[in-house]
Write a protein that holds these residues in place. Structure first.
Motif, PDB file in Angstrom:
ATOM      1  N   ILE A 139       0.843  -1.197   0.000  1.00 44.34           N
ATOM      2  CA  ILE A 139       0.000   0.000   0.000  1.00 44.34           C
ATOM      3  C   ILE A 139       0.871   1.236   0.000  1.00 44.34           C
ATOM      4  CG2 ILE A 139      -1.714   1.324   1.259  1.00 44.34           C
ATOM      5  CD1 ILE A 139      -2.698  -1.350   2.450  1.00 44.34           C
ATOM      6  N   PHE A 140       0.724   2.059  -1.049  1.00 47.71           N
ATOM      7  CA  PHE A 140       1.392   3.349  -1.094  1.00 47.71           C
ATOM      8  C   PHE A 140       0.428   4.453  -0.682  1.00 47.71           C
ATOM      9  CE2 PHE A 140       4.286   6.570  -2.322  1.00 47.71           C
ATOM     10  CZ  PHE A 140       3.588   7.518  -3.041  1.00 47.71           C
ATOM     11  N   TYR A 141      -0.810   4.328  -1.167  1.00 46.08           N
ATOM     12  CA  TYR A 141      -1.805   5.374  -0.896  1.00 46.08           C
ATOM     13  C   TYR A 141      -3.191   4.767  -0.995  1.00 46.08           C
ATOM     14  CZ  TYR A 141      -3.659  10.171  -0.982  1.00 46.08           C
ATOM     15  OH  TYR A 141      -4.292  11.351  -0.677  1.00 46.08           O
ATOM     16  N   ILE A 142      -4.050   5.094  -0.032  1.00 47.43           N
ATOM     17  CA  ILE A 142      -5.437   4.626  -0.077  1.00 47.43           C
ATOM     18  C   ILE A 142      -6.349   5.797  -0.384  1.00 47.43           C
ATOM     19  CG2 ILE A 142      -7.309   3.491   1.154  1.00 47.43           C
ATOM     20  CD1 ILE A 142      -5.282   2.076   2.874  1.00 47.43           C
ATOM     21  N   TYR A 143      -7.110   5.681  -1.435  1.00 45.76           N
ATOM     22  CA  TYR A 143      -8.094   6.699  -1.793  1.00 45.76           C
ATOM     23  C   TYR A 143      -9.396   6.407  -1.039  1.00 45.76           C
ATOM     24  CZ  TYR A 143      -4.767   7.921  -5.429  1.00 45.76           C
ATOM     25  OH  TYR A 143      -3.643   8.314  -6.098  1.00 45.76           O
ATOM     26  N   VAL A 145     -24.024 -10.208   4.331  1.00 46.80           N
ATOM     27  CA  VAL A 145     -22.566 -10.268   4.454  1.00 46.80           C
ATOM     28  C   VAL A 145     -22.043  -8.886   4.078  1.00 46.80           C
ATOM     29  CG1 VAL A 145     -20.432 -11.308   3.646  1.00 46.80           C
ATOM     30  CG2 VAL A 145     -22.480 -12.724   3.916  1.00 46.80           C
ATOM     31  N   TYR A 146     -21.248  -8.312   4.959  1.00 45.32           N
ATOM     32  CA  TYR A 146     -20.711  -6.972   4.747  1.00 45.32           C
ATOM     33  C   TYR A 146     -19.251  -7.080   4.300  1.00 45.32           C
ATOM     34  CZ  TYR A 146     -24.827  -4.812   6.799  1.00 45.32           C
ATOM     35  OH  TYR A 146     -26.115  -4.375   7.024  1.00 45.32           O
ATOM     36  N   HIS A 147     -18.976  -6.437   3.168  1.00 45.32           N
ATOM     37  CA  HIS A 147     -17.635  -6.445   2.604  1.00 45.32           C
ATOM     38  C   HIS A 147     -17.053  -5.043   2.640  1.00 45.32           C
ATOM     39  CE1 HIS A 147     -18.029 -10.480   0.696  1.00 45.32           C
ATOM     40  NE2 HIS A 147     -19.311 -10.134   0.615  1.00 45.32           N
ATOM     41  N   CYS A 148     -15.808  -4.923   3.044  1.00 40.97           N
ATOM     42  CA  CYS A 148     -15.157  -3.630   2.922  1.00 40.97           C
ATOM     43  C   CYS A 148     -14.355  -3.599   1.621  1.00 40.97           C
ATOM     44  CB  CYS A 148     -14.255  -3.334   4.115  1.00 40.97           C
ATOM     45  SG  CYS A 148     -12.745  -4.298   4.191  1.00 40.97           S
ATOM     46  N   TYR A 149     -14.101  -2.398   1.156  1.00 43.50           N
ATOM     47  CA  TYR A 149     -13.268  -2.256  -0.020  1.00 43.50           C
ATOM     48  C   TYR A 149     -12.364  -1.037   0.140  1.00 43.50           C
ATOM     49  CZ  TYR A 149     -15.113   1.924  -2.301  1.00 43.50           C
ATOM     50  OH  TYR A 149     -15.412   3.218  -2.587  1.00 43.50           O
ATOM     51  N   SER A 150     -11.271  -1.051  -0.572  1.00 44.34           N
ATOM     52  CA  SER A 150     -10.361   0.085  -0.574  1.00 44.34           C
ATOM     53  C   SER A 150      -9.829   0.286  -1.978  1.00 44.34           C
ATOM     54  CB  SER A 150      -9.185  -0.170   0.382  1.00 44.34           C
ATOM     55  OG  SER A 150      -9.614  -0.233   1.715  1.00 44.34           O
ATOM     56  N   ASP A 151      -9.738   1.530  -2.387  1.00 45.25           N
ATOM     57  CA  ASP A 151      -9.150   1.920  -3.665  1.00 45.25           C
ATOM     58  C   ASP A 151      -7.687   2.261  -3.380  1.00 45.25           C
ATOM     59  OD1 ASP A 151      -9.724   4.657  -6.008  1.00 45.25           O
ATOM     60  OD2 ASP A 151      -8.727   2.730  -6.258  1.00 45.25           O
ATOM     61  N   VAL A 152      -6.774   1.389  -3.816  1.00 48.77           N
ATOM     62  CA  VAL A 152      -5.389   1.442  -3.358  1.00 48.77           C
ATOM     63  C   VAL A 152      -4.412   1.589  -4.515  1.00 48.77           C
ATOM     64  CG1 VAL A 152      -3.582   0.189  -2.134  1.00 48.77           C
ATOM     65  CG2 VAL A 152      -5.951  -0.009  -1.372  1.00 48.77           C
ATOM     66  N   ALA A 153      -3.444   2.490  -4.336  1.00 49.37           N
ATOM     67  CA  ALA A 153      -2.296   2.575  -5.230  1.00 49.37           C
ATOM     68  C   ALA A 153      -1.120   1.904  -4.532  1.00 49.37           C
ATOM     69  CB  ALA A 153      -1.965   4.017  -5.558  1.00 49.37           C
ATOM     70  N   SER A 154      -0.439   1.027  -5.245  1.00 49.68           N
ATOM     71  CA  SER A 154       0.649   0.266  -4.624  1.00 49.68           C
ATOM     72  C   SER A 154       2.009   0.915  -4.793  1.00 49.68           C
ATOM     73  CB  SER A 154       0.673  -1.161  -5.176  1.00 49.68           C
ATOM     74  OG  SER A 154      -0.495  -1.861  -4.790  1.00 49.68           O
ATOM     75  N   TYR A 198       4.154   4.903  -6.213  1.00 51.27           N
ATOM     76  CA  TYR A 198       4.057   6.261  -6.742  1.00 51.27           C
ATOM     77  C   TYR A 198       3.923   6.207  -8.257  1.00 51.27           C
ATOM     78  CZ  TYR A 198       5.280  11.026  -7.962  1.00 51.27           C
ATOM     79  OH  TYR A 198       5.259  12.294  -8.483  1.00 51.27           O
ATOM     80  N   GLY A 199       2.929   6.926  -8.774  1.00 48.61           N
ATOM     81  CA  GLY A 199       2.718   6.974 -10.216  1.00 48.61           C
ATOM     82  C   GLY A 199       1.966   5.790 -10.791  1.00 48.61           C
ATOM     83  N   LEU A 200       1.644   4.823  -9.922  1.00 51.99           N
ATOM     84  CA  LEU A 200       0.893   3.666 -10.395  1.00 51.99           C
ATOM     85  C   LEU A 200      -0.601   3.934 -10.268  1.00 51.99           C
ATOM     86  CD1 LEU A 200       2.933   0.747  -8.774  1.00 51.99           C
ATOM     87  CD2 LEU A 200       3.162   1.734 -11.067  1.00 51.99           C
ATOM     88  N   GLY A 201      -1.369   3.262 -11.078  1.00 51.51           N
ATOM     89  CA  GLY A 201      -2.818   3.372 -10.980  1.00 51.51           C
ATOM     90  C   GLY A 201      -3.334   2.733  -9.709  1.00 51.51           C
ATOM     91  N   SER A 202      -4.580   3.050  -9.387  1.00 54.63           N
ATOM     92  CA  SER A 202      -5.191   2.464  -8.192  1.00 54.63           C
ATOM     93  C   SER A 202      -6.193   1.386  -8.588  1.00 54.63           C
ATOM     94  CB  SER A 202      -5.882   3.544  -7.364  1.00 54.63           C
ATOM     95  OG  SER A 202      -6.969   4.101  -8.076  1.00 54.63           O
ATOM     96  N   TYR A 203      -6.406   0.462  -7.685  1.00 56.42           N
ATOM     97  CA  TYR A 203      -7.321  -0.648  -7.926  1.00 56.42           C
ATOM     98  C   TYR A 203      -8.180  -0.863  -6.691  1.00 56.42           C
ATOM     99  CZ  TYR A 203      -4.100  -1.571 -11.742  1.00 56.42           C
ATOM    100  OH  TYR A 203      -3.329  -1.446 -12.862  1.00 56.42           O
ATOM    101  N   ASP A 204      -9.368  -1.407  -6.918  1.00 54.90           N
ATOM    102  CA  ASP A 204     -10.265  -1.742  -5.809  1.00 54.90           C
ATOM    103  C   ASP A 204      -9.921  -3.131  -5.279  1.00 54.90           C
ATOM    104  OD1 ASP A 204     -13.331  -0.172  -7.032  1.00 54.90           O
ATOM    105  OD2 ASP A 204     -11.596   0.630  -5.954  1.00 54.90           O
TER     106      ASP A 204
END
Length: 121
Positions: free
Chosen positions: A28-32, A92-101, A103-109
């Motif tokens: 994890i580099f950054y969590i949106y 069932v409750y699911h959490c999600y995070s939009d994460v960039a792994s 610097y300069g990389l795209g983010s994914y759920d």
């Protein structure tokens, strides 16, 4: 890789409360945005609540005034405080995070495995 692990689900009577937690770990580099979805048996997955990194929140109409989403950016966690629970909140409750792994990389759920919440009438 990014892992999300939920906790805090369980069985509660109608009108009761539960607090869900979700911890993000791994590359994890950054969590949106972070958030919670739920899926009841035989139904489609639906949005419960989302929160931006800056703290802006969004809720499904069905949970407004009863649920509160929050996050801790340092601990990489998201929470869902659920009050005045109803049988129709059972899912069932699911959490999600939009994460960039990186610097300069795209983010994914990324998604957690889910935690069961059952509200008895």
């Amino acid at each position: 890789q990014v892992q999300l692990v939920e906790s805090g689900g369980g069985l509660v009577q109608s009108g009761g409360s539960l607090r869900l937690s979700c911890a993000a770990s791994g590359s994890i580099f950054y969590i949106y945005d972070m958030g919670w979805y739920r899926q009841a048996l035989g139904k489609q997955r639906e949005l419960v609540a989302t929160i931006t990194r800056g703290g802006t929140t969004n809720y499904a109409d069905s949970v407004k005034g009863r649920f509160t989403i929050s996050r801790d950016n340092v601990k990489k966690m998201v929470y869902l405080q659920m009050n005045s629970l109803k049988p129709e909140d059972t899912a069932v409750y699911h959490c999600y995070s939009d994460v960039a792994s990186g610097y300069g990389l795209g983010s994914y759920d990324y998604w957690g495995q889910g935690t069961q919440v059952t509200v008895s009438s």
